[in-house]
Motif scaffolding. Structure first.
Motif, PDB file in Angstrom:
ATOM      1  N   GLN A  21      43.703  34.001  20.587  1.00  0.00           N
ATOM      2  CA  GLN A  21      42.281  34.233  20.337  1.00  0.00           C
ATOM      3  C   GLN A  21      41.449  33.842  21.555  1.00  0.00           C
ATOM      4  N   GLU A  22      41.812  32.752  22.194  1.00  0.00           N
ATOM      5  CA  GLU A  22      41.091  32.305  23.390  1.00  0.00           C
ATOM      6  C   GLU A  22      41.287  33.291  24.534  1.00  0.00           C
ATOM      7  N   VAL A  27      39.235  37.731  27.970  1.00  0.00           N
ATOM      8  CA  VAL A  27      39.304  39.117  28.430  1.00  0.00           C
ATOM      9  C   VAL A  27      38.004  39.846  28.098  1.00  0.00           C
ATOM     10  N   ARG A  28      37.478  39.616  26.921  1.00  0.00           N
ATOM     11  CA  ARG A  28      36.207  40.248  26.540  1.00  0.00           C
ATOM     12  C   ARG A  28      35.079  39.800  27.463  1.00  0.00           C
ATOM     13  N   LEU A  29      35.000  38.500  27.710  1.00  0.00           N
ATOM     14  CA  LEU A  29      33.944  37.990  28.573  1.00  0.00           C
ATOM     15  C   LEU A  29      34.120  38.508  30.000  1.00  0.00           C
ATOM     16  N   ALA A  91      41.809  37.497  34.971  1.00  0.00           N
ATOM     17  CA  ALA A  91      42.021  37.547  33.517  1.00  0.00           C
ATOM     18  C   ALA A  91      42.424  38.952  33.089  1.00  0.00           C
ATOM     19  N   LEU A  92      41.786  39.964  33.667  1.00  0.00           N
ATOM     20  CA  LEU A  92      42.127  41.343  33.307  1.00  0.00           C
ATOM     21  C   LEU A  92      43.492  41.729  33.873  1.00  0.00           C
ATOM     22  N   ASN A  93      43.804  41.286  35.076  1.00  0.00           N
ATOM     23  CA  ASN A  93      45.113  41.594  35.653  1.00  0.00           C
ATOM     24  C   ASN A  93      46.246  41.008  34.812  1.00  0.00           C
ATOM     25  N   GLU A  94      46.013  39.856  34.229  1.00  0.00           N
ATOM     26  CA  GLU A  94      47.040  39.209  33.411  1.00  0.00           C
ATOM     27  C   GLU A  94      47.222  39.875  32.053  1.00  0.00           C
TER      28      GLU A  94
END
Length: 156
Positions: A21-22, A27-29, A91-94
């Motif tokens: 969830q975190e 990713v959303r942020l 964060a997006l790459n992961e």
């Protein structure tokens, strides 16, 4: 004091039960921050660009209108203290596949083109973000063309 240190080490040693969830929140942020950065690059803050950011978040994450608006507000506050894009693109790459990263770049282009005008700073920011997302130049150009076509804009 030793108990406090032990608790701290235990937090890092054991993954939190809500870790997925975190990660999803992160990713959303990160996505929202990058979209907001493109929106902010245009000094004439056109309402169409904000609407494009909200639409992208709604479509990408299935957020309600209120949820997307709250995420944009958080992203705008976060951008104020951010000094680069590395944390957000990491964060997006992961968590994103290559097609998801390309779709993100398409969303960035849609925000930039929402007012039917592409500013030099918008172009620069999208280019930088695409590079940090490891989107190839060909994918970057294809995303730009696809976004323009999806908005029914004339070729440049």
């Amino acid at each position: 004091m030793f108990d406090a240190l032990k608790d701290l080490f235990d937090q890092f040693a054991q993954p939190a039960a809500n870790a997925p969830q975190e990660r999803e929140k992160e990713v959303r942020l990160a996505s929202a921050v990058l979209l907001v950065e493109v929106m902010r690059a245009d000094p004439d803050h056109d309402p169409a660009e904000r609407a494009a950011v909200l639409q992208a978040l709604h479509a990408k994450f299935g957020l309600s209108d209120e949820g997307a608006a709250q995420l944009v507000a958080l992203a705008e506050r976060t951008v104020e203290s951010a000094y680069d894009y590395q944390h957000f693109t990491q964060a997006l790459n992961e968590h994103f596949s290559q097609p998801q990263k390309i779709a993100m770049v398409e969303d960035l282009w849609r925000v930039a083109y929402a007012d039917e005008h592409l500013g030099a700073m918008e172009n620069h920011i999208i280019s930088k973000i695409a590079g940090l997302l490891h989107v190839t130049h060909g994918e970057y150009i294809a995303a730009k063309l696809y976004a323009r076509e999806s908005l029914h804009l004339q070729p440049e």
